[in-house]
Design a protein around this motif. Structure first.
Motif, PDB file in Angstrom:
ATOM      1  N   LEU A  43       0.866  -1.204  -0.281  1.00  0.00           N
ATOM      2  CA  LEU A  43       0.036   0.046  -0.093  1.00  0.00           C
ATOM      3  C   LEU A  43       0.837   1.267   0.040  1.00  0.00           C
ATOM      4  N   MET A  44       0.388   2.374  -0.749  1.00  0.00           N
ATOM      5  CA  MET A  44       1.408   3.673  -0.724  1.00  0.00           C
ATOM      6  C   MET A  44       1.607   4.139   0.270  1.00  0.00           C
ATOM      7  N   GLU A  45       0.645   4.247   1.603  1.00  0.00           N
ATOM      8  CA  GLU A  45       1.105   4.786   2.777  1.00  0.00           C
ATOM      9  C   GLU A  45       2.144   4.066   3.517  1.00  0.00           C
ATOM     10  N   ASN A  46       2.184   2.633   3.597  1.00  0.00           N
ATOM     11  CA  ASN A  46       3.110   1.639   3.895  1.00  0.00           C
ATOM     12  C   ASN A  46       4.459   2.051   3.255  1.00  0.00           C
ATOM     13  N   SER A  47       4.529   1.942   2.031  1.00  0.00           N
ATOM     14  CA  SER A  47       5.551   2.186   1.416  1.00  0.00           C
ATOM     15  C   SER A  47       6.537   3.533   1.625  1.00  0.00           C
ATOM     16  N   ILE A  48       5.711   4.521   1.836  1.00  0.00           N
ATOM     17  CA  ILE A  48       6.418   5.860   1.822  1.00  0.00           C
ATOM     18  C   ILE A  48       6.798   5.787   3.358  1.00  0.00           C
ATOM     19  N   LEU A  88       3.776  13.956   1.749  1.00  0.00           N
ATOM     20  CA  LEU A  88       3.433  14.700   2.778  1.00  0.00           C
ATOM     21  C   LEU A  88       1.929  14.460   3.375  1.00  0.00           C
ATOM     22  N   ARG A  89       0.938  14.613   2.581  1.00  0.00           N
ATOM     23  CA  ARG A  89      -0.248  14.365   2.597  1.00  0.00           C
ATOM     24  C   ARG A  89      -0.559  12.859   3.364  1.00  0.00           C
ATOM     25  N   ILE A  90       0.006  12.105   3.098  1.00  0.00           N
ATOM     26  CA  ILE A  90      -0.085  10.875   3.554  1.00  0.00           C
ATOM     27  C   ILE A  90       0.439  10.620   5.106  1.00  0.00           C
ATOM     28  N   LEU A  91       1.517  11.432   5.333  1.00  0.00           N
ATOM     29  CA  LEU A  91       2.188  11.774   6.777  1.00  0.00           C
ATOM     30  C   LEU A  91       1.262  12.584   7.386  1.00  0.00           C
ATOM     31  N   ASP A  92       0.840  13.605   6.806  1.00  0.00           N
ATOM     32  CA  ASP A  92      -0.341  14.093   7.573  1.00  0.00           C
ATOM     33  C   ASP A  92      -1.412  13.505   8.243  1.00  0.00           C
ATOM     34  N   HIS A  93      -1.675  12.632   7.429  1.00  0.00           N
ATOM     35  CA  HIS A  93      -2.962  11.640   7.867  1.00  0.00           C
ATOM     36  C   HIS A  93      -2.494  10.555   8.981  1.00  0.00           C
ATOM     37  N   ILE A  94      -1.239  10.197   8.730  1.00  0.00           N
ATOM     38  CA  ILE A  94      -0.769   9.058   9.637  1.00  0.00           C
ATOM     39  C   ILE A  94      -0.462   9.864  10.951  1.00  0.00           C
TER      40      ILE A  94
END
Length: 263
Positions: A43-48, A88-94
């Motif tokens: 998944l994109m969020e896990n890979s980043i 950046l947006r993924i990190l903001d969400h996590i």
């Protein structure tokens, strides 16, 4: 003869690596894929998070893909990478308190991604940066992302956005790299303002009967243009993925019939 090439975005719905390999090599430009239904790390969020935390890029199914690529004596392929704004947006969400700036993410991704490109330097690779959230970035962030794209040392690079972008931004991106859009989001009037000589990747959106869109594109597509589904196929069923491939081949056949003289 004018050529139109088919490809797809990175993620596939399969849970079997062999089936995924068989599927991607049906396309003119095969893709080093991910299989989120087989492994959640894809998944994109896990890979980043893995890239930014461990400062390394793990490429799933790399050995299996290159074994098939070399056996088939193919040099060209595509690989999808998360763009810095989406990261950046993924990190903001996590974690809203992560504290990382866009500048830091760009610096980190630049080093890691270039390591990949150097490793694959003997191949003709098209790197596509995944930026589905690009429409919401500020003008300053947009310019930083363009600078990041331009800094990548690879001849084939593209930016993918499945959200609707301002036409001015689309044309500006086209000055830096190829661009892949979901054209179903744009009217024919919008498309007439595109500098289409800068657009290489075309997405058909819902791959149904789009007579107006196809009629317009047949007058603008250039040799080597790429057509693809609008987004990754991981959300599809296996059958749905094959149906999209068949539909894409039909669109390709339409362009061949209308772009090339009968001999």
């Amino acid at each position: 003869m004018i050529k139109v090439l088919t490809t797809h975005i990175g993620s596939l719905p399969f849970k079997d690596i062999g089936e995924a390999l068989d599927f991607t090599f049906k396309f003119d430009l095969p893709v080093l894929f991910t299989l989120p239904k087989l492994n959640s790390n894809d998944l994109m969020e896990n890979s980043i998070v893995q890239i930014l935390t461990h400062k390394s890029v793990t490429v799933p199914y790399e050995s299996e893909f290159f074994k098939s690529l070399n056996e088939k004596n193919i040099k060209a392929f595509k690989y999808q990478l998360t763009g810095p704004y989406t990261a950046l947006r993924i990190l903001d969400h996590i974690d809203p308190h992560h504290g990382h700036s866009l500048d830091y993410i760009i610096e980190c991704l630049s080093a890691r991604y270039q390591e990949l490109l150097d490793r694959w330097s003997q191949y003709d690779v098209l790197i596509m940066l995944d930026e589905p959230m690009l429409a919401s970035c500020s003008d300053d962030e947009f310019l930083k992302i363009l600078a990041f794209v331009e800094s990548l040392d690879v001849s084939g690079k593209a930016l993918h956005c499945c959200d609707k972008l301002d036409i001015e931004r689309v044309n500006r991106i086209g000055q830096s790299c190829f661009i892949h859009l979901d054209l179903s989001l744009y009217s024919i009037s919008d498309l007439k303002h595109l500098k289409v000589d800068l657009i290489s990747g075309f997405s058909m959106g819902p791959l149904g009967d789009q007579a107006g869109l196809k009629s317009y594109l047949k007058g603008t597509l250039r040799d080597g243009a790429i057509i693809a589904p609008s987004c990754g196929l991981a959300i599809e069923s296996n059958t749905g993925a094959y149906e999209l491939f068949i539909a894409l081949e039909g669109i390709k056949a339409f362009f061949y019939e209308n772009l090339n003289p009968i001999v």
